[in-house]
Design an enzyme around this catalytic site. Structure first.
Site, PDB file in Angstrom:
ATOM      1  N   SER A  56       0.864  -1.176   0.000  1.00 34.54           N
ATOM      2  CA  SER A  56       0.000   0.000   0.000  1.00 34.54           C
ATOM      3  C   SER A  56       0.903   1.230   0.000  1.00 34.54           C
ATOM      4  O   SER A  56       2.088   1.138   0.359  1.00 34.54           O
ATOM      5  CB  SER A  56      -0.892   0.002   1.250  1.00 34.54           C
ATOM      6  OG  SER A  56      -1.497   1.268   1.458  1.00 34.54           O
ATOM      7  N   TYR A  91      -1.978  -1.149  10.417  1.00 36.41           N
ATOM      8  CA  TYR A  91      -2.028  -1.478   8.992  1.00 36.41           C
ATOM      9  C   TYR A  91      -0.744  -1.024   8.305  1.00 36.41           C
ATOM     10  O   TYR A  91      -0.150  -1.769   7.512  1.00 36.41           O
ATOM     11  CB  TYR A  91      -3.239  -0.805   8.362  1.00 36.41           C
ATOM     12  CG  TYR A  91      -3.427  -1.056   6.885  1.00 36.41           C
ATOM     13  CD1 TYR A  91      -3.973  -2.255   6.427  1.00 36.41           C
ATOM     14  CD2 TYR A  91      -3.072  -0.091   5.943  1.00 36.41           C
ATOM     15  CE1 TYR A  91      -4.157  -2.484   5.072  1.00 36.41           C
ATOM     16  CE2 TYR A  91      -3.250  -0.314   4.590  1.00 36.41           C
ATOM     17  CZ  TYR A  91      -3.795  -1.505   4.155  1.00 36.41           C
ATOM     18  OH  TYR A  91      -3.980  -1.720   2.803  1.00 36.41           O
TER      19      TYR A  91
END
Length: 257
Positions: free
Chosen positions: A139, A152
């Site tokens: 990401s 995350y």
């Protein structure tokens, strides 16, 4: 450039998001040999839809619990034996549940590592494989801080670190396996729903508002760019996929032996 002719492609992915859109697009490659999918839940209708898109490509699903190392080992062994060898592995399982640290780290990072290492005997040219490509989904939060989603971000930074390390030239020369990572920007997927319920801690309201109001890319357009990055066949590379555009991310060296 990657030649998909006769290739066995394995996805650790669900039936939505960028990963599933990649499957759709790869099924248009008429010469693909087999598409394997491993996930915790089967979606019979989606599998039928994929198979109908190209009857010449065999679509195989196997159930796998990403939070269970034994399940991963057994499933990857069955899939590897069925395929004979794995040419392309795509790890794109993705969850955003910062209040559940174990699940967030477990699925985004730990499972990805286990899946990759259990696939390697069927990819490594010195074992049962013929070489290949591993694409791991990180990401933009694997490259930059994410104050609202620190857990995350930690997991996705781990994905980048693992992939870059496995992409070392020494490993490639021994195994013939290239490692690449792609870092999508904000994408209109199920994961973007209920962001406020999944923050690391409660002091994140303004940060979430900024994310919710930002423009997002569609999974379909992101998938096009991820496949394009894979076809570059550049070992150890990192790619940002944002607003339907592809850009290579160049790492900055802070320390070297």
């Amino acid at each position: 450039m990657c030649d998909w002719t006769g290739k066995n492609v394995l996805f650790a992915s669900g039936f939505s998001g960028i990963g599933f859109q990649m499957m759709h697009q790869l099924m248009q490659r008429e010469k693909l040999k087999m598409l394997g999918i491993v996930h915790r839940m089967e979606n019979v209708e989606m599998i039928k839809k994929l198979q109908a898109e190209n009857p010449d490509v065999k679509v195989v699903f196997m159930q796998m619990n990403l939070m269970d190392k034994v399940s991963i080992e057994q499933t990857m062994k069955k899939m590897g034996q069925m395929m004979g060898n794995i040419d392309v592995l795509v790890n794109c399982e993705d969850v955003l549940l910062d209040k559940d640290v174990e699940t967030t780290i477990g699925i985004n990072l730990t499972a990805m590592i286990h899946v990759t290492m259990k696939a390697m005997p069927y990819m490594d040219k010195s074992q049962m494989g013929v070489g290949g490509v591993v694409m791991n989904m990180s990401s933009v939060y694997g490259l930059e801080p994410a104050p609202a989603f620190a857990v995350y971000a930690a997991a996705k930074h781990g994905v980048v670190g693992f992939t870059r390390s496995m992409g070392d030239m020494h490993i490639y020369q021994k195994t013939g396996v290239m490692f690449m990572t792609v870092c999508p920007g904000l994408t209109n997927t199920e994961m973007m729903m209920n962001l406020r319920d999944n923050v690391t801690w409660e002091h994140s309201e303004h940060l979430v508002e900024v994310i919710e109001s930002a423009k997002r890319q569609m999974p379909e357009e992101a998938a096009v760019q991820v496949i394009k990055a894979m076809e570059m066949m550049k070992n150890g590379s990192m790619w940002i996929v944002d607003m339907g555009q592809l850009k290579e991310a160049m790492p900055q060296m802070h320390w070297q032996m």
